[in-house]
Scaffold this motif. Structure first.
Motif, PDB file in Angstrom:
ATOM      1  N   ILE A 131       0.896  -1.080  -0.125  1.00 38.27           N
ATOM      2  CA  ILE A 131       0.137  -0.049  -0.153  1.00 38.27           C
ATOM      3  C   ILE A 131       0.680   1.219  -0.036  1.00 38.27           C
ATOM      4  CG2 ILE A 131      -1.848   1.289   1.152  1.00 38.27           C
ATOM      5  CD1 ILE A 131      -2.769  -1.153   2.281  1.00 38.27           C
ATOM      6  N   TYR A 132       0.681   2.135  -1.077  1.00 38.19           N
ATOM      7  CA  TYR A 132       1.208   3.577  -0.907  1.00 38.19           C
ATOM      8  C   TYR A 132       0.303   4.578  -0.927  1.00 38.19           C
ATOM      9  CZ  TYR A 132       4.461  -0.021  -3.340  1.00 38.19           C
ATOM     10  OH  TYR A 132       5.373  -0.973  -3.411  1.00 38.19           O
ATOM     11  N   VAL A 133       1.180   5.606  -0.038  1.00 36.99           N
ATOM     12  CA  VAL A 133       0.408   6.759   0.422  1.00 36.99           C
ATOM     13  C   VAL A 133       0.933   8.028  -0.314  1.00 36.99           C
ATOM     14  CG1 VAL A 133      -0.576   8.270   2.171  1.00 36.99           C
ATOM     15  CG2 VAL A 133      -0.513   5.636   2.578  1.00 36.99           C
ATOM     16  N   LEU A 175       0.655  15.782  -0.528  1.00 37.90           N
ATOM     17  CA  LEU A 175       1.273  16.895  -0.877  1.00 37.90           C
ATOM     18  C   LEU A 175       2.535  17.307  -0.355  1.00 37.90           C
ATOM     19  CD1 LEU A 175      -1.762  19.177  -1.798  1.00 37.90           C
ATOM     20  CD2 LEU A 175      -0.789  17.669  -3.290  1.00 37.90           C
ATOM     21  N   SER A 176       2.700  16.836   0.731  1.00 36.02           N
ATOM     22  CA  SER A 176       3.993  17.210   1.693  1.00 36.02           C
ATOM     23  C   SER A 176       4.996  16.368   1.448  1.00 36.02           C
ATOM     24  CB  SER A 176       3.711  17.206   3.132  1.00 36.02           C
ATOM     25  OG  SER A 176       2.811  16.166   3.569  1.00 36.02           O
ATOM     26  N   HIS A 177       4.854  14.750   1.050  1.00 32.27           N
ATOM     27  CA  HIS A 177       5.794  14.059   0.936  1.00 32.27           C
ATOM     28  C   HIS A 177       5.936  13.200  -0.265  1.00 32.27           C
ATOM     29  CE1 HIS A 177       5.193  14.321   5.453  1.00 32.27           C
ATOM     30  NE2 HIS A 177       6.312  14.090   5.763  1.00 32.27           N
ATOM     31  N   ARG A 188       7.586   3.404   5.449  1.00 26.21           N
ATOM     32  CA  ARG A 188       7.623   4.746   5.475  1.00 26.21           C
ATOM     33  C   ARG A 188       8.912   5.435   4.546  1.00 26.21           C
ATOM     34  NH1 ARG A 188       3.210   6.138   7.331  1.00 26.21           N
ATOM     35  NH2 ARG A 188       3.951   7.970   7.699  1.00 26.21           N
ATOM     36  N   LYS A 189       9.176   4.636   3.334  1.00 25.79           N
ATOM     37  CA  LYS A 189      10.345   5.026   2.632  1.00 25.79           C
ATOM     38  C   LYS A 189       9.518   5.691   1.233  1.00 25.79           C
ATOM     39  CE  LYS A 189      13.821   1.878   3.943  1.00 25.79           C
ATOM     40  NZ  LYS A 189      14.768   0.793   3.142  1.00 25.79           N
ATOM     41  N   SER A 190      10.348   6.775   0.893  1.00 28.30           N
ATOM     42  CA  SER A 190       9.801   7.531  -0.348  1.00 28.30           C
ATOM     43  C   SER A 190       9.924   6.607  -1.701  1.00 28.30           C
ATOM     44  CB  SER A 190      10.328   8.751  -0.424  1.00 28.30           C
ATOM     45  OG  SER A 190       9.907   9.692  -1.670  1.00 28.30           O
ATOM     46  N   VAL A 191       9.112   6.576  -2.239  1.00 21.59           N
ATOM     47  CA  VAL A 191       8.979   5.897  -3.613  1.00 21.59           C
ATOM     48  C   VAL A 191       8.981   6.771  -4.882  1.00 21.59           C
ATOM     49  CG1 VAL A 191       8.420   3.616  -2.777  1.00 21.59           C
ATOM     50  CG2 VAL A 191       6.646   5.245  -3.830  1.00 21.59           C
TER      51      VAL A 191
END
Length: 517
Positions: free
Chosen positions: A47-49, A52-54, A62-65
């Protein structure tokens, strides 16, 4: 709407069923994402979230993709990866302009079409309505603010870590009362209120009242309702022991666990009777005695000039009261707001408002205690008086001798006047036959005015008697109207004084009374 457990169960089923589009209605994005993260770990799905801030992150690690923070960039990334991998879920929690047919809603629609082919799922966390063509591609689920059970966990999670560090006077009953007071607030609002109280270095039983005041400030400008300020030091009720005893029992039910017995919280009381006998004062007294905020709903002011406007305003006001619960909802002179339900001269608006109000009375589970008052009972719709609408129907009559004595003494003490002699006090009780509570207050007030102007030395037995004789009560200026009200009350309502009418055919309208055991 659903509480946390129901919401989590329903969302889990939607994830497993691979619903291509899920709209999640909630103002608590962090709380929704917390549940989504739990589900991602429990059923082990990616699941990816996007925010607008991240940008887009993996909710489990919790890693950015994807660093692109725009909604369009997040959707493009979702489409690209859904086309390459099966069973991906993307959650967008900051999307605007989705109510109508526009570029954003069309972009989401195309992404959902791609998700259908590859078993993907697009979720939106929003409080807005969604373009109907897009909404029909999936399902909607809503998350309520924390109920009492969940709020109890929130309260304990906030307070318990400080046990041993600061003085904590609360026991289990206090925790439950705090949960009742804070219910229907968001989790972060409740945490902020509790943190503010503990910041002073202790948590005492008196802080329960402060929790209620803090919540009251959050809902002080809610739509359709007027906040009524109360000074408990000026509120006293005399001569209504039957009503007061009944209210004491209802107060215990406000915090009791009623679900096991399949019972709803106390709904309220309808007070009818002679004008000036304390009906409106009783609403303020209940709020002060129960330490709950008081909101006034003016049905007459809710009426609008356009079709459906009055009903929508009433619906919004009642929904606002539900969110402010626990609270007291005061509807003064309810017959004026619903008068058209009998005369049928308003195009059916009052009938629809009555239906909506009665439905809310019957179905709402919020701890909103309604205190409605009425003077002209002939204008009340019959369905409002049916058993089960209100918990009880009380009639507030002209005060009897002992009640008049109590009321006179109450106002004498409040106005800091010299107590008259027992002989004159008995004479005042005799003179005030037929007086309403407001008449008694006015007579004592006239004495207080003379004391302010000429000094306390002027207050004597003669002044008391003179001021009381100068009052002409409504029972003498409009006797037919008062007799009609009292006759109705004797036949249909419970006496608020705690004594019952026992009238024979030759009795006068004042009747005789006997104590109810």
């Amino acid at each position: 709407m659903a509480n946390k457990i129901e919401f989590k169960t329903s969302l889990l089923r939607m994830f497993r069923a691979r619903i291509p589009f899920i709209s999640i209605r909630s103002i608590e994005r962090a709380r929704v994402l917390e549940i989504v993260q739990q589900l991602a770990e429990e059923i082990n799905i990616p699941i990816y979230v996007h925010s607008l801030s991240h940008g887009t992150i993996d909710i489990k690690t919790r890693k950015s993709v994807n660093d692109d923070r725009s909604v369009a960039g997040g959707l493009d990334y979702a489409v690209q990866h859904i086309s390459q991998r099966h069973n991906l879920t993307f959650v967008f929690n900051e999307v605007s302009d989705i109510e109508d047919d526009n570029l954003v809603s069309r972009h989401i629609y195309d992404c959902v079409v791609q998700a259908i082919e590859r078993g993907g799922s697009i979720c939106l966390i929003t409080t807005k309505s969604i373009w109907p063509q897009l909404q029909r591609m999936g399902m909607t689920i809503a998350l309520d603010a924390p109920n009492e059970e969940e709020m109890l966990e929130v309260v304990k999670d906030c307070v318990m870590p400080y046990k041993g560090s600061i003085p904590l006077e609360w026991d289990e009953t206090d925790y439950k009362m705090a949960a009742t007071v804070l219910a229907n607030m968001t989790k972060i609002e409740a945490e902020n209120v509790l943190a503010t109280q503990m910041a002073k270095g202790s948590l005492t039983k008196d802080d329960i009242r402060e929790l209620s005041n803090a919540k009251d400030r959050l809902f002080s400008d809610i739509s359709g309702l007027e906040k009524v300020k109360i000074d408990p030091s000026t509120l006293s009720v005399a001569g209504l022991m039957g009503l007061q005893n009944w209210l004491d029992h209802q107060k215990q039910l406000l915090t009791a666990d009623l679900k096991a017995r399949k019972m709803r919280p106390p709904r309220g009381v309808l007070l009818v009777g002679v004008p000036g006998c304390g009906k409106s004062l009783s609403a303020k007294f209940v709020a002060a005695n129960w330490n709950l905020p008081l909101y006034r709903l003016d049905l007459a002011a809710i009426h609008g000039q356009y079709l459906g406007q009055s009903e929508n305003r009433l619906k919004e006001a009642l929904a606002s009261a539900d969110h402010a619960a626990p609270c007291i909802l005061w509807i003064d002179e309810i017959e004026k707001g619903l008068a058209g339900a009998i005369s049928s001269n308003d195009g059916g608006t009052s009938n629809r408002m009555v239906g909506q109000f009665l439905f809310w009375l019957q179905e709402s589970e919020a701890k909103v205690f309604v205190v409605s008052t009425a003077n002209d009972v002939s204008k009340l719709p019959p369905e409002l008086l049916r058993r089960g609408r209100f918990d009880e129907l009380f009639f507030i009559d002209l005060p009897a001798e002992e009640e008049r004595k109590d009321i006179i003494n109450l106002y004498i003490r409040r106005n800091l006047l010299t107590q008259p002699s027992e002989i004159i006090l008995a004479r005042l009780v005799e003179i005030s036959e037929g007086f309403a509570g407001s008449d008694l207050e006015g007579a004592v007030r006239d004495v207080a005015i003379q004391a302010i102007i000429h000094g306390d030395a002027v207050v004597d037995d003669e002044l008391f008697e003179k001021c009381f004789r100068n009052v002409v009560p409504l029972s003498k200026t409009a006797p037919e109207k008062i007799d009609a009200i009292r006759t109705w009350g004797r036949e249909r309502a419970v006496p608020a004084s705690g004594v019952s009418w026992n009238v024979t055919s030759h009795d006068s309208v004042t009747g005789t009374r006997s104590i109810i055991i």
